[in-house]
Write a protein that holds these residues in place. Structure first.
Motif, short mmCIF file in Angstrom:
data_model
loop_
_atom_site.label_atom_id
_atom_site.label_comp_id
_atom_site.label_asym_id
_atom_site.label_seq_id
_atom_site.Cartn_x
_atom_site.Cartn_y
_atom_site.Cartn_z
N THR A 1 0.80 -1.16 -0.01
CA THR A 1 -0.04 0.11 -0.01
C THR A 1 1.18 1.19 -0.16
OG1 THR A 1 -1.76 -1.19 1.20
CG2 THR A 1 -1.61 1.31 1.22
N TRP B 1 -3.68 9.65 -0.46
CA TRP B 1 -4.62 8.55 -0.81
C TRP B 1 -3.82 7.09 -0.51
CZ3 TRP B 1 -7.60 8.58 -6.01
CH2 TRP B 1 -8.41 9.66 -5.93
N HIS B 2 -4.34 6.35 0.14
CA HIS B 2 -3.68 5.00 0.44
C HIS B 2 -4.07 4.01 -0.79
CE1 HIS B 2 -2.48 5.33 4.85
NE2 HIS B 2 -2.00 6.27 3.96
N VAL B 3 -3.31 3.76 -1.72
CA VAL B 3 -3.43 2.86 -3.06
C VAL B 3 -2.76 1.55 -2.87
CG1 VAL B 3 -4.04 4.83 -4.42
CG2 VAL B 3 -1.85 4.05 -4.32
N GLN B 4 -3.40 0.71 -3.20
CA GLN B 4 -2.93 -0.78 -3.59
C GLN B 4 -2.09 -0.88 -4.64
OE1 GLN B 4 -6.26 -0.26 -2.03
NE2 GLN B 4 -4.54 -0.30 -0.14
N SER C 1 -4.82 0.45 -7.56
CA SER C 1 -6.34 0.31 -7.22
C SER C 1 -6.63 0.93 -5.96
CB SER C 1 -6.83 -1.15 -7.29
OG SER C 1 -6.23 -1.90 -6.52
N LYS C 2 -7.80 1.37 -5.40
CA LYS C 2 -8.35 2.01 -4.41
C LYS C 2 -9.70 1.27 -4.17
CE LYS C 2 -8.55 6.02 -1.47
NZ LYS C 2 -8.03 5.37 -0.22
#
Length: 175
Positions: free
Chosen positions: A125, A135-138, A158-159
């Motif tokens: 992440t 933003w915390h995005v994968q 992705s989020k």
């Protein structure tokens, strides 16, 4: 007969949805060992595409990489097409059975990865700054060793399960 055809079509459809696993690449050569490839200076060129496939950012990266046993430091220096710069320093650890873990200042928690054959799948992440917010995005990161000097990298972002875009990178290890 019709029922068999429908069942067969359904099975094919489900098989088409199956995601690749790192074990699918176990027999591929040359074998990827992060300690061997990311050792010394590595240059990279990449793009970020949005969910429609449009290139929204281009960048280069210069990496200085060192290892002491199973502990590595991958120091990345990014330069973006708009002139901005960014630095990320990965602290990576090789574990048994081709597994890796890693940490960086803008990575939330710990990255985990698994290498088999010429491929590595790396998940983490990322705390990504966007318009003054974070933003915390994968990140679903795949690396493929093409030769002793060239590695290709594709990362899906992705989020909340929604595809945001992709990062595509080509790395060349200096001799």
């Amino acid at each position: 007969m019709k029922r068999r055809m429908l069942l067969g079509a359904g099975a094919l459809l489900l098989a088409g949805c199956a995601a690749p696993e790192v074990s699918d690449y176990a027999a591929e050569q040359p074998a990827l060992d992060l300690r061997a490839y990311f050792n010394g200076r590595v240059d990279g060129w990449g793009i970020f595409t949005d969910r429609s496939g449009r290139v929204v950012k281009r960048f280069t990266v210069v990496m200085d990489c060192t290892w002491q046993g199973d502990q590595g430091v991958l120091d990345e220096d990014f330069t973006y097409s708009d002139g901005t710069r960014q630095r990320r320093v990965w602290r990576v650890r090789k574990l048994p059975d081709g597994r890796y873990t890693g940490q960086a200042d803008d990575v939330v928690g710990e990255a985990v990865g698994q290498a088999r054959g010429n491929a590595l799948r790396w998940n983490y992440t990322l705390a990504l700054p966007v318009d003054g917010r974070t933003w915390h995005v994968q990140m679903d990161d795949w690396m493929y060793l093409m030769s002793d000097r060239v590695l290709l990298n594709r990362t899906a972002m992705s989020k909340f399960g929604i595809h945001l875009g992709e990062v595509t990178l080509s790395f060349t290890r200096r001799p």
